[in-house]
Design a protein around this motif. Structure first.
Motif, PDB file in Angstrom:
ATOM      1  N   ILE A   1       0.828  -1.202   0.000  1.00 33.37           N
ATOM      2  CA  ILE A   1       0.000   0.000   0.000  1.00 33.37           C
ATOM      3  C   ILE A   1       0.862   1.251   0.000  1.00 33.37           C
ATOM      4  O   ILE A   1       0.588   2.203  -0.735  1.00 33.37           O
ATOM      5  N   THR A   2       1.918   1.264   0.827  1.00 30.26           N
ATOM      6  CA  THR A   2       2.592   2.535   1.093  1.00 30.26           C
ATOM      7  C   THR A   2       3.774   2.807   0.175  1.00 30.26           C
ATOM      8  O   THR A   2       4.081   3.970  -0.088  1.00 30.26           O
ATOM      9  N   LEU A   3       4.446   1.752  -0.319  1.00 23.65           N
ATOM     10  CA  LEU A   3       5.659   2.005  -1.106  1.00 23.65           C
ATOM     11  C   LEU A   3       5.394   2.822  -2.384  1.00 23.65           C
ATOM     12  O   LEU A   3       6.118   3.775  -2.654  1.00 23.65           O
ATOM     13  N   PRO A   4       4.349   2.493  -3.170  1.00 20.09           N
ATOM     14  CA  PRO A   4       4.089   3.322  -4.350  1.00 20.09           C
ATOM     15  C   PRO A   4       3.835   4.784  -3.984  1.00 20.09           C
ATOM     16  O   PRO A   4       4.309   5.698  -4.662  1.00 20.09           O
TER      17      PRO A   4
ATOM     18  N   ALA B   1       2.616   7.656   5.032  1.00 17.29           N
ATOM     19  CA  ALA B   1       2.737   6.197   5.123  1.00 17.29           C
ATOM     20  C   ALA B   1       2.159   5.708   6.447  1.00 17.29           C
ATOM     21  O   ALA B   1       1.489   4.676   6.501  1.00 17.29           O
ATOM     22  N   PHE B   2       2.401   6.476   7.515  1.00 16.23           N
ATOM     23  CA  PHE B   2       1.851   6.100   8.823  1.00 16.23           C
ATOM     24  C   PHE B   2       0.328   6.104   8.776  1.00 16.23           C
ATOM     25  O   PHE B   2      -0.321   5.157   9.211  1.00 16.23           O
ATOM     26  N   ILE B   3      -0.238   7.166   8.203  1.00 17.70           N
ATOM     27  CA  ILE B   3      -1.693   7.269   8.112  1.00 17.70           C
ATOM     28  C   ILE B   3      -2.264   6.068   7.383  1.00 17.70           C
ATOM     29  O   ILE B   3      -3.216   5.430   7.836  1.00 17.70           O
TER      30      ILE B   3
ATOM     31  N   GLU C   1      -5.134   0.846   7.431  1.00 16.35           N
ATOM     32  CA  GLU C   1      -5.288  -0.352   6.613  1.00 16.35           C
ATOM     33  C   GLU C   1      -6.107  -1.407   7.355  1.00 16.35           C
ATOM     34  O   GLU C   1      -5.899  -1.657   8.533  1.00 16.35           O
ATOM     35  N   PHE C   2      -7.036  -2.010   6.627  1.00 17.95           N
ATOM     36  CA  PHE C   2      -7.925  -2.967   7.288  1.00 17.95           C
ATOM     37  C   PHE C   2      -7.781  -4.376   6.741  1.00 17.95           C
ATOM     38  O   PHE C   2      -7.639  -5.342   7.495  1.00 17.95           O
TER      39      PHE C   2
ATOM     40  N   THR D   1      -4.249 -11.186  19.800  1.00 20.04           N
ATOM     41  CA  THR D   1      -3.634  -9.954  20.298  1.00 20.04           C
ATOM     42  C   THR D   1      -2.180  -9.828  19.871  1.00 20.04           C
ATOM     43  O   THR D   1      -1.617  -8.760  19.958  1.00 20.04           O
ATOM     44  N   LYS D   2      -1.581 -10.928  19.371  1.00 20.17           N
ATOM     45  CA  LYS D   2      -0.169 -10.854  18.992  1.00 20.17           C
ATOM     46  C   LYS D   2       0.051  -9.930  17.805  1.00 20.17           C
ATOM     47  O   LYS D   2       1.111  -9.339  17.666  1.00 20.17           O
ATOM     48  N   GLY D   3      -0.937  -9.847  16.916  1.00 21.71           N
ATOM     49  CA  GLY D   3      -0.695  -9.037  15.740  1.00 21.71           C
ATOM     50  C   GLY D   3      -1.865  -8.167  15.311  1.00 21.71           C
ATOM     51  O   GLY D   3      -1.719  -7.293  14.471  1.00 21.71           O
ATOM     52  N   MET D   4      -3.039  -8.405  15.885  1.00 21.01           N
ATOM     53  CA  MET D   4      -4.231  -7.716  15.398  1.00 21.01           C
ATOM     54  C   MET D   4      -4.146  -6.216  15.647  1.00 21.01           C
ATOM     55  O   MET D   4      -3.672  -5.787  16.687  1.00 21.01           O
ATOM     56  N   THR D   5      -4.590  -5.443  14.669  1.00 20.86           N
ATOM     57  CA  THR D   5      -4.478  -3.994  14.809  1.00 20.86           C
ATOM     58  C   THR D   5      -5.832  -3.380  15.162  1.00 20.86           C
ATOM     59  O   THR D   5      -6.847  -4.068  15.204  1.00 20.86           O
ATOM     60  N   LEU D   6      -5.788  -2.053  15.364  1.00 19.89           N
ATOM     61  CA  LEU D   6      -6.974  -1.331  15.837  1.00 19.89           C
ATOM     62  C   LEU D   6      -8.166  -1.448  14.912  1.00 19.89           C
ATOM     63  O   LEU D   6      -9.303  -1.595  15.364  1.00 19.89           O
ATOM     64  N   THR D   7      -7.902  -1.376  13.593  1.00 21.52           N
ATOM     65  CA  THR D   7      -9.037  -1.386  12.669  1.00 21.52           C
ATOM     66  C   THR D   7      -9.784  -2.711  12.742  1.00 21.52           C
ATOM     67  O   THR D   7     -11.008  -2.744  12.706  1.00 21.52           O
ATOM     68  N   VAL D   8      -9.028  -3.807  12.861  1.00 22.61           N
ATOM     69  CA  VAL D   8      -9.667  -5.119  12.949  1.00 22.61           C
ATOM     70  C   VAL D   8     -10.401  -5.239  14.288  1.00 22.61           C
ATOM     71  O   VAL D   8     -11.510  -5.777  14.358  1.00 22.61           O
ATOM     72  N   TYR D   9      -9.774  -4.715  15.341  1.00 23.99           N
ATOM     73  CA  TYR D   9     -10.416  -4.681  16.651  1.00 23.99           C
ATOM     74  C   TYR D   9     -11.764  -3.964  16.544  1.00 23.99           C
ATOM     75  O   TYR D   9     -12.786  -4.456  17.029  1.00 23.99           O
ATOM     76  N   ALA D  10     -11.760  -2.831  15.856  1.00 25.57           N
ATOM     77  CA  ALA D  10     -13.003  -2.062  15.720  1.00 25.57           C
ATOM     78  C   ALA D  10     -14.059  -2.855  14.969  1.00 25.57           C
ATOM     79  O   ALA D  10     -15.235  -2.870  15.352  1.00 25.57           O
TER      80      ALA D  10
END
Lengths: 278, 343
Positions: free
Chosen positions: A153-156, A207-209, A214-215, A225-234
């Motif tokens: 997502i971010t490199l381009p 890139a941070f944004i 990213e979902f 909890t080892k890898g799940m991020t906020l968007t998936v939590y939501a």
């Protein structure tokens, strides 16, 4: 109509429209401060504002038969770690390839066009092989797997932004360095990169944004909890505890707020990057 | 006797058509071709030997891992049947995935649904976005920067959050229905379609998409309007043109190419709509909001599909990639990449 009156009228109309436009967001902020009895009420601002939703979000909470929802903290840490490492990594890589493209025409127009067009491919179409890669490398369900795949997502985006930033550095400066006996690589790190610091900061922020919001990638690459991020939590929150409007909206505010602050800081670069202008 | 024209423009006789072949692949032609290829290869090798190419290497490696390898994998997987929950290893099935595609009407419906969603949301976004852009750039409007920063917010909220926020808004006793009641209209069952109108849910997604992406068009059009040189406007004012005429005859034609780029970007981006679908409706009720990306997700990564197979998922992904690539090619034709990069 006199010019002054017209100015006042137009300004008021514009701000009224924008406020109306933002009302869904204001609603979310309002709900996040409402105590449990007021969640369903149709007014925007809480009558008895409370911080309880945020406290419960931080600690996790129990709600009768609906069971308990987990604390947001581990997900926050995962999101923060993966997004910040990814933003530094892709900005650096993006700057490096942008330099070779902009100054040395590495790969010609074709490579540049290809990298730019990657910004437009639907990620869901290539996720199947990427899940297979991540599983076979043993980084499934960890932030490292996310950091490995986020550059899709971010490199381009960072490459494109850094091409614009490096283009603004006058060519004479690095040519002078080359004449003085620097190699091209040294000239990049010592002369060009320091001069693009504003562009670097902007592209790291963007890139941070993007990795923070990213979902799909964390949805498919993490499960605990080892890898799940906020968007998936939501998203899970909305599925499992969708009746708990208060904590759900509080989670929404917590997730959206850093992104909005960063976006406002870099809004000029952001619009340029998103509309493919350079 | 049939007359043919060779590709070189030489008029030749049909009976002697074989001569074209001889003519085309004669020595100078071959030599030229090989010399060209050789030059290319040499240039490439020289480029790679230069230390500066090392700088591009990590990014290129990432892109090979993340884009090239997956594409190759998908093209290969297309001819296999495999699901980790069912098969120990992939089975070669030839073209039978194409047969599934023909039988599976749901995949075509989901593609159609995506197009329907696009055709509902994009025109409204464009109209609303341009209206706001005109309002923001008007010389009578103060606080233009503030307005721009505020309008940026909906675009930057993560799509999942937008989905769950609108879930509370569209709830049957939520604020939207209360508002509708207060102005004396009939409240709608927005998301619970089985008890109401099934097409409502797709309209909800369109509303969401409009809310989320109108700011993008506004901001892009604002920057397009502002890149038009000021002196053209001044000349028009001196000539006594009216505001409307200036807009119609200067602003619109001058921002045409940016407009087309933005439109294409929106069209391509609406092929990606996934996060909001996941958070708001999870493709439901039934299949009413299963867009094409969501259908790929369902087939490949959940057990809710009729045809759970990596091979079939690969075929669906290839179709999506094909459509996206075709549209992207159009956009790249419009953009003047050379000028932007090195101009």
């Amino acid at each position: 109509m006199r010019k002054g009156t017209l100015t006042v009228v137009m300004t008021i109309i514009s701000f009224a429209i924008v406020t109306l436009y933002l009302s869904p967001f204001i609603w979310m902020i309002g709900v996040s401060f409402k105590p449990i009895g007021e969640w369903g009420a149709s007014y925007f601002f809480p009558q008895n504002p409370t911080l309880r939703n945020y406290m419960e979000l931080a600690t996790g909470a129990v709600y009768g038969v609906r069971g308990h929802f987990p604390s947001i903290i581990p997900y926050l840490i995962n999101s923060f770690v993966s997004s910040s490492i990814n933003s530094i990594l892709t900005t650096l890589l993006g700057a490096m390839i942008a330099y070779t493209i902009q100054r040395y025409r590495f790969g010609g127009t074709r490579l540049a066009t290809w990298i730019l067009s990657l910004r437009m491919i639907p990620p869901v179409a290539v996720m199947l092989p990427l899940v297979v890669i991540v599983k076979s490398l043993g980084v499934y369900d960890s932030v490292w797997g996310l950091i490995l795949i986020y550059p899709l997502i971010t490199l381009p985006l960072t490459t494109w932004l850094m091409i614009g930033a490096i283009k603004n550095v006058p060519r004479e400066t690095d040519e002078a360095a080359l004449v003085d006996g620097c190699t091209e690589v040294e000239a990049f790190f010592k002369i060009v990169l320091p001069q693009t610091s504003a562009g670097l900061a902007a592209s790291a922020t963007i890139a941070f944004i993007f990795s923070w919001s990213e979902f799909l990638i964390p949805l498919l690459l993490t499960q605990s909890t080892k890898g799940m991020t906020l968007t998936v939590y939501a998203a899970y929150f909305a599925q499992e505890y969708g009746v708990l409007w208060g904590p759900m909206s509080a989670a929404g505010v917590v997730i959206a707020l850093p992104v909005i602050v960063f976006a406002i800081i870099v809004h000029k670069y952001l619009v340029k990057g998103l509309t493919l202008a350079a | 006797m049939t007359k043919l024209f060779s590709s070189n423009g030489y008029k030749i006789n049909f009976l002697h058509a074989h001569r074209t072949f001889a003519f085309k692949f004669n020595r100078p032609f071959l030599a030229k071709t090989f010399k060209f290829a050789d030059l290319h290869l040499k240039n490439m090798m020289r480029n790679l030997r230069r230390p500066v190419a090392l700088l591009a290497l990590p990014a290129v490696a990432f892109l090979i891992l993340l884009v090239i390898y997956p594409t190759v994998y998908l093209w290969g997987m297309m001819f296999f049947s495999f699901h980790p929950a069912r098969d120990p290893y992939p089975i070669f099935v030839g073209l039978s995935n194409f047969g599934i595609l023909m039988r599976d009407s749901e995949s075509w419906w989901s593609l159609l649904r995506t197009l329907l969603l696009m055709s509902m949301s994009v025109p409204i976004q464009i109209a609303l976005g341009i209206f706001l852009a005109v309002l923001f750039t008007s010389k009578y409007t103060r606080g233009s920067l503030m307005l721009r920063v505020l309008i940026l917010i909906p675009m930057m909220i993560p799509s999942v959050i937008i989905g769950l926020n609108w879930k509370t808004i569209l709830y049957s006793h939520g604020p939207l229905n209360e508002f509708i009641k207060s102005i004396g209209l009939e409240p709608q069952a927005w998301l619970s379609a089985p008890f109401g109108n099934p097409s409502n849910t797709l309209i909800c997604l369109a509303i969401l998409d409009v809310w989320q992406w109108t700011p993008f068009i506004t901001l892009a059009m604002v920057s397009a309007f502002e890149s038009i040189p000021r002196d053209i406007y001044e000349a028009a004012y001196i000539d006594g043109a009216s505001e409307f005429k200036i807009f119609r005859l200067i602003t619109l034609p001058m921002s045409k190419s940016s407009f087309i780029t933005i439109l294409m970007l929106r069209v391509i981006d609406s092929l990606k709509i996934f996060d909001t679908v996941y958070a708001l409706t999870y493709g439901g009720p039934g299949n009413a909001t299963t867009t094409y990306p969501f259908y790929i997700f369902k087939t490949g990564f959940t057990l809710m599909s009729l045809y759970p197979s990596y091979g079939y998922t690969a075929l669906l992904s290839i179709i999506l990639l094909g459509v996206a690539t075709a549209l992207t090619t159009v956009i790249m034709k419009i953009l003047k990449i050379n000028e932007i990069l090195w101009g």
